[in-house]
Write an enzyme that holds these catalytic residues in place. Structure first.
Site, PDB file in Angstrom:
ATOM      1  N   THR A   1      20.720 -55.511 -38.871  1.00 35.11           N
ATOM      2  CA  THR A   1      19.997 -56.498 -39.677  1.00 35.11           C
ATOM      3  C   THR A   1      20.966 -57.518 -40.250  1.00 35.11           C
ATOM      4  O   THR A   1      22.126 -57.194 -40.526  1.00 35.11           O
ATOM      5  CB  THR A   1      19.213 -55.830 -40.829  1.00 35.11           C
ATOM      6  OG1 THR A   1      18.457 -56.836 -41.519  1.00 35.11           O
ATOM      7  CG2 THR A   1      20.128 -55.139 -41.845  1.00 35.11           C
ATOM      8  N   HIS A  22      19.102 -57.585 -48.207  1.00 38.78           N
ATOM      9  CA  HIS A  22      18.181 -56.785 -49.036  1.00 38.78           C
ATOM     10  C   HIS A  22      17.697 -55.556 -48.281  1.00 38.78           C
ATOM     11  O   HIS A  22      17.619 -54.463 -48.833  1.00 38.78           O
ATOM     12  CB  HIS A  22      16.979 -57.625 -49.465  1.00 38.78           C
ATOM     13  CG  HIS A  22      17.343 -58.805 -50.287  1.00 38.78           C
ATOM     14  ND1 HIS A  22      17.589 -58.720 -51.630  1.00 38.78           N
ATOM     15  CD2 HIS A  22      17.514 -60.093 -49.946  1.00 38.78           C
ATOM     16  CE1 HIS A  22      17.884 -59.924 -52.091  1.00 38.78           C
ATOM     17  NE2 HIS A  22      17.857 -60.764 -51.090  1.00 38.78           N
ATOM     18  N   LYS A  23      17.371 -55.758 -47.008  1.00 40.37           N
ATOM     19  CA  LYS A  23      16.974 -54.604 -46.184  1.00 40.37           C
ATOM     20  C   LYS A  23      18.112 -53.586 -46.155  1.00 40.37           C
ATOM     21  O   LYS A  23      17.889 -52.384 -46.271  1.00 40.37           O
ATOM     22  CB  LYS A  23      16.720 -55.045 -44.737  1.00 40.37           C
ATOM     23  CG  LYS A  23      15.387 -55.660 -44.447  1.00 40.37           C
ATOM     24  CD  LYS A  23      15.280 -55.810 -42.924  1.00 40.37           C
ATOM     25  CE  LYS A  23      14.067 -56.567 -42.484  1.00 40.37           C
ATOM     26  NZ  LYS A  23      14.009 -56.751 -41.015  1.00 40.37           N
ATOM     27  N   ASP A  43      11.920 -54.097 -37.827  1.00 41.38           N
ATOM     28  CA  ASP A  43      11.181 -55.353 -37.812  1.00 41.38           C
ATOM     29  C   ASP A  43       9.951 -55.152 -38.682  1.00 41.38           C
ATOM     30  O   ASP A  43       9.269 -54.127 -38.590  1.00 41.38           O
ATOM     31  CB  ASP A  43      10.784 -55.791 -36.401  1.00 41.38           C
ATOM     32  CG  ASP A  43      10.492 -57.286 -36.385  1.00 41.38           C
ATOM     33  OD1 ASP A  43      11.429 -58.081 -36.611  1.00 41.38           O
ATOM     34  OD2 ASP A  43       9.329 -57.669 -36.189  1.00 41.38           O
ATOM     35  N   ARG A  97       9.010 -49.786 -45.760  1.00 47.55           N
ATOM     36  CA  ARG A  97      10.345 -49.450 -45.260  1.00 47.55           C
ATOM     37  C   ARG A  97      10.752 -48.044 -45.715  1.00 47.55           C
ATOM     38  O   ARG A  97      11.336 -47.283 -44.952  1.00 47.55           O
ATOM     39  CB  ARG A  97      11.364 -50.506 -45.745  1.00 47.55           C
ATOM     40  CG  ARG A  97      12.758 -50.379 -45.148  1.00 47.55           C
ATOM     41  CD  ARG A  97      13.570 -51.643 -45.313  1.00 47.55           C
ATOM     42  NE  ARG A  97      12.925 -52.763 -44.660  1.00 47.55           N
ATOM     43  CZ  ARG A  97      12.190 -53.688 -45.305  1.00 47.55           C
ATOM     44  NH1 ARG A  97      12.095 -53.684 -46.620  1.00 47.55           N
ATOM     45  NH2 ARG A  97      11.583 -54.649 -44.630  1.00 47.55           N
TER      46      ARG A  97
HETATM   47  P1  ITT Z   1      16.603 -59.083 -39.686  1.00 49.21           P
HETATM   48  O1  ITT Z   1      15.738 -59.520 -38.518  1.00 49.21           O
HETATM   49  O2  ITT Z   1      18.007 -59.544 -39.554  1.00 49.21           O
HETATM   50  O3  ITT Z   1      16.485 -57.615 -39.967  1.00 49.21           O
HETATM   51  P2  ITT Z   1      14.721 -60.648 -41.228  1.00 49.21           P
HETATM   52  O4  ITT Z   1      14.557 -60.955 -42.675  1.00 49.21           O
HETATM   53  O5  ITT Z   1      14.688 -61.807 -40.250  1.00 49.21           O
HETATM   54  O6  ITT Z   1      16.064 -59.805 -41.023  1.00 49.21           O
HETATM   55  P3  ITT Z   1      12.348 -59.639 -39.929  1.00 49.21           P
HETATM   56  O7  ITT Z   1      12.545 -60.473 -38.721  1.00 49.21           O
HETATM   57  O8  ITT Z   1      11.949 -58.197 -39.751  1.00 49.21           O
HETATM   58  O9  ITT Z   1      13.640 -59.599 -40.849  1.00 49.21           O
HETATM   59  O10 ITT Z   1      11.292 -60.378 -40.858  1.00 49.21           O
HETATM   60  C1  ITT Z   1      10.737 -59.700 -41.898  1.00 49.21           C
HETATM   61  C2  ITT Z   1      10.155 -60.682 -42.879  1.00 49.21           C
HETATM   62  O11 ITT Z   1       8.966 -60.098 -43.436  1.00 49.21           O
HETATM   63  C3  ITT Z   1      11.111 -60.879 -44.056  1.00 49.21           C
HETATM   64  O12 ITT Z   1      11.970 -61.980 -43.840  1.00 49.21           O
HETATM   65  C4  ITT Z   1      10.150 -61.077 -45.202  1.00 49.21           C
HETATM   66  O13 ITT Z   1       9.702 -62.398 -45.216  1.00 49.21           O
HETATM   67  C5  ITT Z   1       8.987 -60.165 -44.819  1.00 49.21           C
HETATM   68  N1  ITT Z   1       9.215 -58.801 -45.368  1.00 49.21           N
HETATM   69  C6  ITT Z   1       9.473 -57.648 -44.680  1.00 49.21           C
HETATM   70  N2  ITT Z   1       9.663 -56.620 -45.516  1.00 49.21           N
HETATM   71  C7  ITT Z   1       9.532 -57.122 -46.758  1.00 49.21           C
HETATM   72  C8  ITT Z   1       9.644 -56.567 -48.041  1.00 49.21           C
HETATM   73  O14 ITT Z   1       9.971 -55.288 -48.227  1.00 49.21           O
HETATM   74  N3  ITT Z   1       9.444 -57.364 -49.078  1.00 49.21           N
HETATM   75  C9  ITT Z   1       9.130 -58.667 -48.944  1.00 49.21           C
HETATM   76  N4  ITT Z   1       9.031 -59.274 -47.756  1.00 49.21           N
HETATM   77  C10 ITT Z   1       9.233 -58.524 -46.663  1.00 49.21           C
END
Ligand code: ITT
Length: 203
Positions: free
Chosen positions: A8, A12-13, A76, A188
């Site tokens: 990732t 934050h994740k 994702d 998550r």
């Molecule tokens: P990586 O692909 O690098 O992991 P990303 O932020 O681009 O990072 P994603 O493609 O999975 O991740 O997009 C997930 C989006 O969904 C994220 O950017 C947020 O806008 C939303 N999202 C997912 N989980 C969330 C959470 O726990 N709280 C708030 N928004 C979330």
């Protein structure tokens, strides 16, 4: 210790997942070293061109497997709003950019609240799909957290759509909760606890 990359670019994740793995106890912490993309020297915005969370998570995990030959998992995730036909879904990160390039949480929330101005039905859910590629196997773990979209933002913790999402059974948004409390009920958190359960069964 077995190296396991979390693919990732979202800090934050990474923080949420690291806390969840710590909570899982010393058995996991002592057996697995969780590496970030930065730790392995990968600064690529890995392409996510799939139509589903699963496809995109697999794409991210496979990128690391192919280019670095390391065991890996990817998350994702996104927000599914019932009244919007489960949008923004896989487009959650880039919802406000029609071309799908930029990633701006403020613009995403503005667009979401604007699109829901006259909508009374506010039900929504976050979904997270984790794909693990390890020891030649491919596994999938999924978590859903139901709730509602607020009419305005509230709170400053977390990331993404946290300020506009109140989880079911609660009165505050994810952005008003401590990360540890969010992790107990979040999409998550649910997916990572399944991942941990699987890792703890390995010899
Ligand atoms: P990586 O692909 O690098 O992991 P990303 O932020 O681009 O990072 P994603 O493609 O999975 O991740 O997009 C997930 C989006 O969904 C994220 O950017 C947020 O806008 C939303 N999202 C997912 N989980 C969330 C959470 O726990 N709280 C708030 N928004 C979330």
């Amino acid at each position: 210790m077995k190296k396991l990359v979390f693919a990732t670019n979202n800090s934050h994740k990474l923080e949420e997942v690291r806390a969840l793995l710590r909570e899982a106890g010393p058995e996991i912490e002592e057996r697995f070293e969780i590496l970030s993309l930065a730790d392995i020297g990968c600064d690529v915005d890995i392409p996510e061109t799939g139509m589903t969370f699963y496809d995109n998570a697999l794409q991210k995990a496979e990128y690391v497997k192919v280019h670095y030959n390391l065991d890996c998992f990817a998350d994702d995730s996104g927000l599914e709003v019932r009244a919007l036909g489960m949008e923004p879904g896989v487009r959650s990160a880039r919802y406000a950019d029609d071309a799908g390039f930029t990633h701006n949480s403020d613009a995403n929330m503005d667009k979401l609240l604007r699109n829901m101005t006259n909508i009374k039905e506010r039900q929504a859910q976050f979904r997270a799909v984790i794909v693990l590629l390890m020891d030649g196997k491919r596994l999938e773990f999924e978590g859903v957290c139901r709730g509602e979209i607020t009419r305005e933002r509230s709170g400053s913790k977390g990331f993404g759509y946290d300020p506009v999402f109140v989880p079911e059974g609660h009165t505050v948004t994810f952005a008003e909760m401590a990360m540890e409390d969010k992790n107990v009920i979040s999409h998550r958190g649910k997916a990572v606890r399944q991942l941990v359960k699987y890792l703890s069964t390995l010899e």
